[in-house]
Design a protein around this motif. Structure first.
Motif, PDB file in Angstrom:
ATOM      1  N   LEU A  25     -15.899 -29.713  12.593  1.00 58.61           N
ATOM      2  CA  LEU A  25     -15.547 -30.606  11.489  1.00 58.61           C
ATOM      3  C   LEU A  25     -15.989 -29.917  10.202  1.00 58.61           C
ATOM      4  O   LEU A  25     -17.188 -29.824   9.915  1.00 58.61           O
ATOM      5  CB  LEU A  25     -16.235 -31.959  11.638  1.00 58.61           C
ATOM      6  CG  LEU A  25     -16.004 -32.936  10.493  1.00 58.61           C
ATOM      7  CD1 LEU A  25     -14.545 -33.353  10.414  1.00 58.61           C
ATOM      8  CD2 LEU A  25     -16.915 -34.162  10.628  1.00 58.61           C
ATOM      9  N   TYR A  27     -16.172 -29.940   6.348  1.00 60.75           N
ATOM     10  CA  TYR A  27     -16.077 -30.820   5.198  1.00 60.75           C
ATOM     11  C   TYR A  27     -17.173 -30.436   4.201  1.00 60.75           C
ATOM     12  O   TYR A  27     -18.178 -29.819   4.575  1.00 60.75           O
ATOM     13  CB  TYR A  27     -16.195 -32.292   5.608  1.00 60.75           C
ATOM     14  CG  TYR A  27     -17.568 -32.695   6.086  1.00 60.75           C
ATOM     15  CD1 TYR A  27     -18.496 -33.273   5.212  1.00 60.75           C
ATOM     16  CD2 TYR A  27     -17.957 -32.514   7.412  1.00 60.75           C
ATOM     17  CE1 TYR A  27     -19.756 -33.654   5.638  1.00 60.75           C
ATOM     18  CE2 TYR A  27     -19.216 -32.877   7.849  1.00 60.75           C
ATOM     19  CZ  TYR A  27     -20.106 -33.443   6.957  1.00 60.75           C
ATOM     20  OH  TYR A  27     -21.366 -33.807   7.380  1.00 60.75           O
ATOM     21  N   GLY A  94     -10.772 -31.287   9.424  1.00 67.27           N
ATOM     22  CA  GLY A  94     -11.624 -31.638   8.296  1.00 67.27           C
ATOM     23  C   GLY A  94     -10.954 -31.484   6.953  1.00 67.27           C
ATOM     24  O   GLY A  94      -9.881 -30.903   6.833  1.00 67.27           O
ATOM     25  N   CYS A 300     -10.130 -37.595   7.417  1.00 70.76           N
ATOM     26  CA  CYS A 300     -10.814 -36.952   8.542  1.00 70.76           C
ATOM     27  C   CYS A 300     -10.698 -37.791   9.817  1.00 70.76           C
ATOM     28  O   CYS A 300     -10.731 -37.245  10.927  1.00 70.76           O
ATOM     29  CB  CYS A 300     -12.271 -36.681   8.187  1.00 70.76           C
ATOM     30  SG  CYS A 300     -12.466 -35.403   6.923  1.00 70.76           S
TER      31      CYS A 300
END
Length: 372
Positions: A25, A27, A94, A300
């Motif tokens: 992920l 971000y 992400g 997301c």
């Protein structure tokens, strides 16, 4: 030579346990985009818990590995590539800026599916990359048309950060302004992390702009909103952003959001069944003090759902096979029942006006004939 990875977090459970499917992920945990990072993390985590509660993906449990997408793009790409090479992750998703995507996609997309959730400038065609969010043709053009008709906005000034998304979007905006019987009367591009907008504000004041197109990221947009209002320019020109969510309104403050518009595929104030169900589950999981799940964080959640749906439909982790069946994928989330067109999610796009610290949706925008 690439800089070393930020941190090679390779939990033993990922490589050793065939019942687990690791997902990177990516971000922002720092920089201008860090303002909506907590929402990105919370929304993705909720999606993973729900997917796992329904049986996982190909019978495997999803687990997230968090990577700071707010770092230097080459460092982000090096970290994710190392995790893929180690077998720690079998997918990537992400919200992160286009500079990160451009560094990351060539290094991992041919090896694992990569679902990119940020609105972007369009044109991404790398095999293995799938997009959940908005592009200028479907987002900016109909918003500019609507404001030209409803508010007679014809003269635009662009203020953006200095990288690929704002500059490419501005090129499209020049064409769109002409299509709306208007023109671009000025452009300014500033480094990420800018906090002094005095020169730009003076330039805007010297023009006859009646609309300012904001292509600024996160806290840069927050500071610009405050400076714009303090200079009194909100009384003579409206603002339109394609990257403005509720967390950024909160940061700007109610005195800095008058005549501010945003366009996106999701707003927290949407009151249809899908979005209300999502808000109920989100509040039940994280409580009243959780980050507001605006369009950037919610993307997301979409990214996890799409990644799971792509793999389930193909019944394999092979990127080529996933791409071959992508047009058959359907999944349902806060934005409704969605499918793919040319590896881009086709979705409804809305125009909203800031009302203090919230957005009020004023129109669903007409769908374009093409997405990119």
């Amino acid at each position: 030579m690439d800089p070393p990875p930020l941190s090679l977090r390779r939990p033993a459970w990922v490589a050793a346990d065939p019942s687990v499917l690791g997902v990177a992920l990516v971000y922002p945990m720092q920089g201008p985009g860090g303002i909506f990072g907590p929402g990105c993390e919370a929304c993705a985590r909720l999606a993973v818990e729900e997917v796992n509660g329904a049986g996982g993906v190909l019978g495997r449990e999803l687990r997230l590995l968090e990577v700071d997408g707010g770092a230097d793009p080459r460092r982000v790409a090096a970290e994710v590539e190392a995790l893929v090479a180690a077998g720690a992750v079998q997918g990537v998703t992400g919200w992160h800026i286009s500079s990160v995507r451009q560094a990351l996609a060539p290094r991992v997309a041919h090896r694992v599916p990569y679902v990119y959730t940020a609105l972007y400038e369009g044109g991404e065609r790398t095999e293995g990359v799938f997009m959940t969010s908005e592009t200028p043709a479907g987002q900016l053009l109909p918003a500019m048309r609507t404001l030209a008709e409803a508010r007679n906005v014809r003269r635009w000034f662009v203020v953006g950060n200095d990288y690929v998304w704002p500059r490419a979007t501005a090129r499209a905006a020049r064409r769109y302004a002409r299509e709306c019987r208007g023109r671009m009367c000025g452009e300014a591009y500033l480094p990420l992390g800018t906090d002094d907008f005095a020169d730009v504000l003076r330039r805007i004041e010297r023009t006859d702009a009646d609309g300012v197109l904001m292509l600024l990221v996160g806290s840069d947009a927050v500071r610009f909103n405050r400076a714009f209002a303090a200079a009194g320019l909100d009384a003579r020109a409206l603002r339109l952003s394609t990257l403005m969510d509720e967390s950024m309104l909160l940061g700007s403050g109610p005195g800095a959001t008058a005549d501010l518009f945003s366009t996106a595929g999701f707003f927290a104030s949407l009151a249809d069944g899908n979005s209300m169900d999502f808000h109920g589950r989100y509040a039940a999981r994280f409580g009243a003090d959780a980050p507001v799940p605006g369009s950037l964080g919610e993307s997301c959640y979409e990214g996890v759902l799409l990644l799971a749906a792509l793999i389930e439909r193909a019944r394999t982790l092979d990127v080529t096979a996933i791409g071959a069946t992508a047009d058959q994928v359907r999944y349902e989330g806060p934005r409704g029942l969605l499918g793919l067109d040319g590896r881009h999610v086709r979705q409804r796009i809305y125009l909203a006006e800031a009302d203090g610290l919230d957005f009020s949706v004023v129109a669903q925008l007409p769908s374009p004939q093409r997405l990119v």
